[in-house]
Write an enzyme that holds these catalytic residues in place. Sequence first.
Site, PDB file in Angstrom:
ATOM      1  N   MET A   1     104.283  21.183 122.606  1.00 25.30           N
ATOM      2  CA  MET A   1     104.874  21.771 121.409  1.00 25.30           C
ATOM      3  C   MET A   1     104.834  23.288 121.471  1.00 25.30           C
ATOM      4  O   MET A   1     105.481  23.980 120.673  1.00 25.30           O
ATOM      5  CB  MET A   1     104.161  21.245 120.168  1.00 25.30           C
ATOM      6  CG  MET A   1     105.010  21.273 118.910  1.00 25.30           C
ATOM      7  SD  MET A   1     104.247  20.412 117.529  1.00 25.30           S
ATOM      8  CE  MET A   1     104.619  18.702 117.943  1.00 25.30           C
TER       9      MET A   1
ATOM     10  N   THR B   1     106.358  28.332 116.228  1.00 27.40           N
ATOM     11  CA  THR B   1     106.796  29.577 115.603  1.00 27.40           C
ATOM     12  C   THR B   1     106.055  30.779 116.165  1.00 27.40           C
ATOM     13  O   THR B   1     106.417  31.913 115.859  1.00 27.40           O
ATOM     14  CB  THR B   1     106.567  29.548 114.080  1.00 27.40           C
ATOM     15  OG1 THR B   1     105.161  29.440 113.811  1.00 27.40           O
ATOM     16  CG2 THR B   1     107.311  28.390 113.432  1.00 27.40           C
TER      17      THR B   1
ATOM     18  N   SER C   1     105.903  16.570 120.830  1.00 27.38           N
ATOM     19  CA  SER C   1     106.876  17.043 121.807  1.00 27.38           C
ATOM     20  C   SER C   1     106.434  16.568 123.181  1.00 27.38           C
ATOM     21  O   SER C   1     105.250  16.648 123.511  1.00 27.38           O
ATOM     22  CB  SER C   1     106.973  18.570 121.795  1.00 27.38           C
ATOM     23  OG  SER C   1     107.477  19.040 120.567  1.00 27.38           O
TER      24      SER C   1
ATOM     25  N   THR D   1      96.893  27.326 116.297  1.00 23.35           N
ATOM     26  CA  THR D   1      96.915  27.491 117.744  1.00 23.35           C
ATOM     27  C   THR D   1      95.964  28.583 118.226  1.00 23.35           C
ATOM     28  O   THR D   1      95.280  28.421 119.240  1.00 23.35           O
ATOM     29  CB  THR D   1      98.344  27.781 118.239  1.00 23.35           C
ATOM     30  OG1 THR D   1      99.191  26.705 117.840  1.00 23.35           O
ATOM     31  CG2 THR D   1      98.385  27.907 119.750  1.00 23.35           C
TER      32      THR D   1
ATOM     33  N   ASN E   1      94.228  21.321 118.996  1.00 21.04           N
ATOM     34  CA  ASN E   1      93.978  21.416 117.559  1.00 21.04           C
ATOM     35  C   ASN E   1      93.060  20.311 117.051  1.00 21.04           C
ATOM     36  O   ASN E   1      92.390  20.467 116.035  1.00 21.04           O
ATOM     37  CB  ASN E   1      95.303  21.363 116.795  1.00 21.04           C
ATOM     38  CG  ASN E   1      96.204  22.547 117.089  1.00 21.04           C
ATOM     39  OD1 ASN E   1      95.758  23.564 117.603  1.00 21.04           O
ATOM     40  ND2 ASN E   1      97.481  22.416 116.780  1.00 21.04           N
TER      41      ASN E   1
ATOM     42  N   ALA F   1     103.173  31.853 115.360  1.00 19.91           N
ATOM     43  CA  ALA F   1     102.322  32.506 114.364  1.00 19.91           C
ATOM     44  C   ALA F   1     100.857  32.335 114.747  1.00 19.91           C
ATOM     45  O   ALA F   1     100.401  31.222 115.007  1.00 19.91           O
ATOM     46  CB  ALA F   1     102.584  31.919 112.981  1.00 19.91           C
TER      47      ALA F   1
ATOM     48  N   HIS G   1     100.721  20.622 112.256  1.00 24.36           N
ATOM     49  CA  HIS G   1      99.386  21.186 112.489  1.00 24.36           C
ATOM     50  C   HIS G   1      98.337  20.096 112.271  1.00 24.36           C
ATOM     51  O   HIS G   1      97.725  20.013 111.208  1.00 24.36           O
ATOM     52  CB  HIS G   1      99.127  22.357 111.535  1.00 24.36           C
ATOM     53  CG  HIS G   1     100.089  23.501 111.704  1.00 24.36           C
ATOM     54  ND1 HIS G   1     100.329  24.439 110.721  1.00 24.36           N
ATOM     55  CD2 HIS G   1     100.873  23.854 112.751  1.00 24.36           C
ATOM     56  CE1 HIS G   1     101.219  25.322 111.162  1.00 24.36           C
ATOM     57  NE2 HIS G   1     101.565  24.979 112.389  1.00 24.36           N
TER      58      HIS G   1
END
Length: 519
Positions: free
Chosen positions: A125, A130, A119, A499, A487, A132, A453
């Site tokens: 990004m 999400t 992104s 993350t 990451n 999570a 990821h």
Amino acid sequence: MKTDILIIGSGPVGATYARIIAEQKPQAKILMVDVGPKVSDAIGQHVKNISDPKKMEMAQILSQGPKKTPYPMISVAERALAVQRGELTPDVLARAGTHLVLDQPEEIKTNEMPSISMSTNVGGMGIHWTCACPRPGKGEQITFIPEDEMEKAFTEAEKILHVTQKAFPISEEGETILAILNQTLGDKHSPKRQAQPMPLACKTDSEHNRYWTATDLILGDTLNHPNFELRSETLCKKLYHQDGRITGAEIVYLPTQEKTIVEANIVIVAADALRTPQLLWASGIRPKALGHYLNEHPFVFTFVELDKDLVKNHSQNPKVECDPSQIRNPKSNDPTVGVFWVPFDAPNHPFHGQIMHMDLSPMKTTVTDDSKHIVGLGWGCLKEANFEDKIVFSEVENDYFGMPKMNFKFKYTEKDLEAINAAKAFQQKVVNSFGKEIKDGGQTLMPPGTSLHYEGSTRMGIENDGESVCDTYAKVWGFNNLFVGGNGVIPIATASNPTLTSVALAVRSSEQVIKQINQ
């Protein structure tokens, strides 16, 4: 120009560094640059917080680099069939708010990670994720950092990200979903690793209105700090260095192509797991492990239609291990809305399971019947970390941004395939307990790159032996003022969303940065 700290990248990790440094060293001058544009009224705002659908879509389009139009909705089955037929196109492989690293059909066919994406926007990004934030479990934890230090870092990271398990109300349907998950999981799990609501980076008010965490929340008051500056549409082209020290950075303001040399006492590269090693490589900083050990967990996905009598059929199930009285909310329009988590916990459950209502799922289905309760089930497993899984940087070709073009080497080993089959088998047990797979949501191993990821490309280690890029504080080997974040720093294979771990490592690394500011 001169600054104390130069941060390259404005995603959750870069924002974490900026916030901690600004809070603890308010006199330090911080310059943050990002190659992408500002895409929302609030700087670095999560797109799910944009109430106007047209503005949200435009924010996604502006994040897509060279891709200037919306992606069509592609269901899981349509995506999988297209890949099997070799119909590899950006519209099939990429998701809204991202763009493929390689976007030409011929390039995609030879790319071993066909869905690998990025992104390009302020917030990275992190404005599309999400949210999570599960903690890693047994078998995916970094063992060479003291446990108490990681515990402290995780706790601070959860505070910075506003992590909560109360983002969604728990209904009877939600309790039943969790009970069924725990029946399938069994009782042979570590403490607090039972199925439970997913920890999510999300602020909620007293009426359970949700505001999703991204760079704006992470930076907070730092955005208005007199010594902090954020420049969008600004590419860091190269780092200059001599005798183990970064002496300057060449940045380019893309709309005018104006170049500036920035002198900084400390440089932090937190561009992402792809562009961070790309910048180091372009700058002639090429430790042996740079771009190698590229990792991404395999991602098995399916949709299931919940049995309409689910609650009635399982009304005798024991209550789940949470306090529903604190998080019930009768205002919820759909009682199955929420995100549920089956934690990674080797050896009993060496997978990461995530169950999301269709409205929240990053994958889509073509089912339009609102009377049906559809949930997406994503299961991830470990991918062996291998030196030959890597980013290949071109010496002669450049990408859309004028940086060395990337290609990717990535293979599943026999052990990886065994883990994938085991994940599929466990996921199928869950499907059978819930209801039935819908016709366009059959169990599918998604193409490599789909999970987004990506890890290991700037991995940390305990000694400079060619197997890592940086030390345990994310300082690049052989340099006294260059740090990396994101990451890519994670040194081991994981199946969980990364993350939280990356932010925790940035929290710990910030301690070392601040020590150097004091010197």
